[in-house]
Design an enzyme around this catalytic site. Sequence first.
Site, PDB file in Angstrom:
ATOM      1  N   CYS A   2     -21.556  51.052  36.077  1.00  0.00           N
ATOM      2  CA  CYS A   2     -22.801  50.818  35.623  1.00  0.00           C
ATOM      3  C   CYS A   2     -23.945  51.960  36.235  1.00  0.00           C
ATOM      4  O   CYS A   2     -23.669  52.532  37.152  1.00  0.00           O
ATOM      5  CB  CYS A   2     -23.653  49.363  36.162  1.00  0.00           C
ATOM      6  SG  CYS A   2     -22.473  48.175  35.592  1.00  0.00           S
ATOM      7  N   ARG A  27     -21.515  58.047  32.882  1.00  0.00           N
ATOM      8  CA  ARG A  27     -20.999  56.880  33.737  1.00  0.00           C
ATOM      9  C   ARG A  27     -20.257  56.062  33.057  1.00  0.00           C
ATOM     10  O   ARG A  27     -19.274  55.426  33.558  1.00  0.00           O
ATOM     11  CB  ARG A  27     -21.841  56.296  34.817  1.00  0.00           C
ATOM     12  CG  ARG A  27     -22.513  57.133  35.954  1.00  0.00           C
ATOM     13  CD  ARG A  27     -23.791  56.516  36.576  1.00  0.00           C
ATOM     14  NE  ARG A  27     -23.201  55.400  37.576  1.00  0.00           N
ATOM     15  CZ  ARG A  27     -22.625  55.731  38.846  1.00  0.00           C
ATOM     16  NH1 ARG A  27     -22.756  56.826  39.186  1.00  0.00           N
ATOM     17  NH2 ARG A  27     -22.213  54.861  39.466  1.00  0.00           N
ATOM     18  N   TRP A  76     -21.564  48.486  32.282  1.00  0.00           N
ATOM     19  CA  TRP A  76     -20.039  48.549  32.037  1.00  0.00           C
ATOM     20  C   TRP A  76     -19.818  47.196  32.290  1.00  0.00           C
ATOM     21  O   TRP A  76     -19.521  46.862  33.533  1.00  0.00           O
ATOM     22  CB  TRP A  76     -19.716  49.760  32.531  1.00  0.00           C
ATOM     23  CG  TRP A  76     -18.275  50.343  32.252  1.00  0.00           C
ATOM     24  CD1 TRP A  76     -18.058  50.939  31.558  1.00  0.00           C
ATOM     25  CD2 TRP A  76     -16.918  49.467  33.012  1.00  0.00           C
ATOM     26  NE1 TRP A  76     -16.371  51.128  31.255  1.00  0.00           N
ATOM     27  CE2 TRP A  76     -15.933  50.268  32.406  1.00  0.00           C
ATOM     28  CE3 TRP A  76     -16.910  48.844  33.910  1.00  0.00           C
ATOM     29  CZ2 TRP A  76     -14.470  50.081  32.528  1.00  0.00           C
ATOM     30  CZ3 TRP A  76     -15.301  48.626  34.193  1.00  0.00           C
ATOM     31  CH2 TRP A  76     -14.216  49.147  33.672  1.00  0.00           C
ATOM     32  N   ASN A 102     -24.794  47.054  40.072  1.00  0.00           N
ATOM     33  CA  ASN A 102     -23.658  47.624  39.762  1.00  0.00           C
ATOM     34  C   ASN A 102     -22.684  47.110  40.998  1.00  0.00           C
ATOM     35  O   ASN A 102     -22.973  47.398  42.119  1.00  0.00           O
ATOM     36  CB  ASN A 102     -23.934  49.364  40.195  1.00  0.00           C
ATOM     37  CG  ASN A 102     -22.594  49.982  40.050  1.00  0.00           C
ATOM     38  OD1 ASN A 102     -21.649  49.741  39.503  1.00  0.00           O
ATOM     39  ND2 ASN A 102     -22.358  51.272  40.256  1.00  0.00           N
ATOM     40  N   GLY A 103     -21.360  46.384  40.476  1.00  0.00           N
ATOM     41  CA  GLY A 103     -20.445  46.110  41.462  1.00  0.00           C
ATOM     42  C   GLY A 103     -20.090  44.697  40.726  1.00  0.00           C
ATOM     43  O   GLY A 103     -20.373  44.417  39.600  1.00  0.00           O
ATOM     44  N   GLU A 484      -1.170  65.288  33.746  1.00  0.00           N
ATOM     45  CA  GLU A 484      -2.842  65.241  33.304  1.00  0.00           C
ATOM     46  C   GLU A 484      -2.977  65.757  32.030  1.00  0.00           C
ATOM     47  O   GLU A 484      -3.870  65.245  31.348  1.00  0.00           O
ATOM     48  CB  GLU A 484      -3.501  66.676  34.487  1.00  0.00           C
ATOM     49  CG  GLU A 484      -4.685  67.124  34.097  1.00  0.00           C
ATOM     50  CD  GLU A 484      -5.849  65.863  34.352  1.00  0.00           C
ATOM     51  OE1 GLU A 484      -5.305  64.901  34.670  1.00  0.00           O
ATOM     52  OE2 GLU A 484      -6.977  65.984  33.904  1.00  0.00           O
ATOM     53  N   LYS A 488      -5.567  63.561  29.634  1.00  0.00           N
ATOM     54  CA  LYS A 488      -6.680  63.975  29.063  1.00  0.00           C
ATOM     55  C   LYS A 488      -6.549  63.739  27.498  1.00  0.00           C
ATOM     56  O   LYS A 488      -7.577  63.311  26.979  1.00  0.00           O
ATOM     57  CB  LYS A 488      -6.792  65.652  29.056  1.00  0.00           C
ATOM     58  CG  LYS A 488      -7.119  66.215  30.306  1.00  0.00           C
ATOM     59  CD  LYS A 488      -8.604  66.156  30.808  1.00  0.00           C
ATOM     60  CE  LYS A 488      -8.841  64.829  31.428  1.00  0.00           C
ATOM     61  NZ  LYS A 488      -8.616  64.791  32.849  1.00  0.00           N
ATOM     62  N   GLU A 491      -7.213  59.946  26.945  1.00  0.00           N
ATOM     63  CA  GLU A 491      -8.476  59.414  27.193  1.00  0.00           C
ATOM     64  C   GLU A 491      -9.645  59.675  26.443  1.00  0.00           C
ATOM     65  O   GLU A 491     -10.568  59.002  26.389  1.00  0.00           O
ATOM     66  CB  GLU A 491      -8.883  59.561  28.685  1.00  0.00           C
ATOM     67  CG  GLU A 491      -9.209  60.792  29.263  1.00  0.00           C
ATOM     68  CD  GLU A 491      -9.692  60.891  30.694  1.00  0.00           C
ATOM     69  OE1 GLU A 491     -10.087  59.679  31.256  1.00  0.00           O
ATOM     70  OE2 GLU A 491      -9.431  61.992  31.263  1.00  0.00           O
ATOM     71  N   HIS A 507      17.131  60.585  30.175  1.00  0.00           N
ATOM     72  CA  HIS A 507      17.184  59.197  30.538  1.00  0.00           C
ATOM     73  C   HIS A 507      16.403  58.203  29.995  1.00  0.00           C
ATOM     74  O   HIS A 507      16.210  57.139  30.425  1.00  0.00           O
ATOM     75  CB  HIS A 507      16.958  59.234  32.182  1.00  0.00           C
ATOM     76  CG  HIS A 507      17.716  60.231  32.622  1.00  0.00           C
ATOM     77  ND1 HIS A 507      19.176  59.928  33.025  1.00  0.00           N
ATOM     78  CD2 HIS A 507      17.491  61.406  33.233  1.00  0.00           C
ATOM     79  CE1 HIS A 507      19.740  61.256  33.901  1.00  0.00           C
ATOM     80  NE2 HIS A 507      18.848  62.019  34.048  1.00  0.00           N
ATOM     81  N   LYS A 603     -17.266  57.235  34.609  1.00  0.00           N
ATOM     82  CA  LYS A 603     -16.980  58.265  35.298  1.00  0.00           C
ATOM     83  C   LYS A 603     -16.666  58.075  36.835  1.00  0.00           C
ATOM     84  O   LYS A 603     -15.678  58.886  37.321  1.00  0.00           O
ATOM     85  CB  LYS A 603     -18.344  59.018  35.118  1.00  0.00           C
ATOM     86  CG  LYS A 603     -18.237  60.418  35.949  1.00  0.00           C
ATOM     87  CD  LYS A 603     -17.202  61.163  35.505  1.00  0.00           C
ATOM     88  CE  LYS A 603     -17.087  62.643  36.002  1.00  0.00           C
ATOM     89  NZ  LYS A 603     -15.619  63.416  35.720  1.00  0.00           N
TER      90      LYS A 603
END
Length: 608
Positions: A2, A27, A76, A102-103, A484, A488, A491, A507, A603
């Site tokens: 948020c 964010r 969010w 926010n939280g 990574e 990328k 996402e 394997h 973010k």
Amino acid sequence: MCGIIGYSGHRPAVPVCMEGLRRLEYRGYDSAGVAFPNRGGLTVIKEPGKLGMLEQALEKAGNVLGATSALAHTRWATHGVPNQVNAHPHTDASGKLAMVHNGIIENFAELKQELAHKGVTFQTETDTEVLVKLVGEYRKECATMREALSRALTRAEGAYAVVLVSADHPGRLWAARKQSPLVLGVGVGENFLASDVPAFLPYTREVVFIDDGEMVIIDADRWQILDVATLAPKEKEVKTITWDVQSAQKGGYKHFMLKEIFEQPKVIRDCLAGRIGQRTQSVKLPELEGLPLPGRLVIVACGTSYYAGLWGKYVIEKLARVPVDVAIASEFRYADPILSEGEQVLVVSQSGETADTLAGLRLAKEQGIPVIGLCNVVGSSVARESDHVLYTQAGPEISVASTKAMCSQMVMLLLLALSYAARKGVLDEEESGALVRGLQEMPGLLEESLPAMRESAKALARMYAEADSFLYLGRGACYPLALEGALKLKEISYIHAEGYAAGEMKHGPIALIDPRFPTFAIALADDLFGKVRSNLIEVKARGGKIIALTNPGVELEIDHPWFLPKVAGPLGAFTVLPAVQLFAYEIADYLGKDVDQPRNLAKSVTVE
Ligand code: M6R
């Protein structure tokens, strides 16, 4: 997560807040809203979806320019689906108090039940509505708003940054923080509250970072900080932000992500500035003065920062022979980790606000283990709570997908490895000097190579954008880069991708290989090249298509060799990183995805 902005001052508050929300969009959010005092009452306008929806609703409402104080929020979703009802701000029973948050209030169900017994009714599924209604109930018993807020927050368990506005005090805002970021912007005849500095940067660079357990009250011409529990006033230092508004804008690039990828040469220069001895080329990390060499270093981080940590393990162990373990913060915090005297914890975080990483930091400190924070955001919680801070100097990273931050973390980890190696005397000066010179030359090399890299990425993206899945392979220090690369891609393009250690492929994952399941390999001309080539021959034999990042002059019979300039040892990572970033970027852009704000992502992940 948020985004919060609050304003009190001489400008029309609603446009200032809307502009602030725009700058906090990175964010991640799914709904947005604003509240402001209006003719003895409060106007609250909120909408699901992007900010454009809220702007349309404000236009429709008209008459929003008169308010000189307001608060606004991008949500969010945590508790309750992302719809208009659950969007913030939320109001108390009287409709005279509005709150953004926010939280997560963990004991919201108990508090809700308690309020319901008193006859309070609820319109939303959110924890925030419970909190503001609790403040409203206490307001009936307390002489001041600050007391009511203090009482409510003392009962709230969990994490919060909250801002409140009251119809009875137009021009004043109350805010408080516990484990979620909150910063005060100090202007002339105006003050700001926000989750992050870019929200108000066009107006002021003077900031006060609010700490856990602090309340802040702003009017247009004054601000005050109090202890949440005792309401005793607190002295706080005003700090000046040194980066400018341009650093948080796109600067002609189509997306922030692209801009940030292309900023990596500058990031490397900035990281190195003042850290290399002019004559001796020795590494200087004065921030770590007084800290002995660790018997073992435990790196704790999430996401991309975790992969940077994994890469750090390879270079620190190889160059300095210091044992390193790397832990995913959300696992570390509940694993009852064994930490012993002489060991140190290094937390890696771009934002410095990631909830799990912070929990790892606190756990280490509770056990008396020295903590080094490797972070980008000046004044963030990681920076303030670590015993020693190494800033990565990457500047604001706005795109949700982290790019230049990882590059800066890798530079700092390599410098750390070189400084440990020098202190232990385990690396000869020639090798160390060559790596330092290589790092110093890297910005120039990247500036030359990035445009061509982008063209290669674009061409390959067009060929492979229809794939449903990708396997990313790497070995040794290139294995974290394979992880990574896969992160990328998934996402921002929403294409499934899995990163694997190339030697481990036979394997299990090899069963997936067929002509529709491409492999993206990192096969640099290093000590492990022969091994990776054998792994790729195995893929080829099963009809798998292969793209491989490699160096000129090697023999590699695959569909699409992608040549990168050859550099020494661990420095190859700095050429691989932008290539995997650009490949993901070009695929996502080609598919028309929201590159800078991918769905469901935030973010800075300030909740568990
Ligand atoms: O701010 P931090 O470095 O602590 O963030 C950690 C992760 O949330 C972050 O790297 C995330 O994985 C990014 N979306 C990666 O692009």
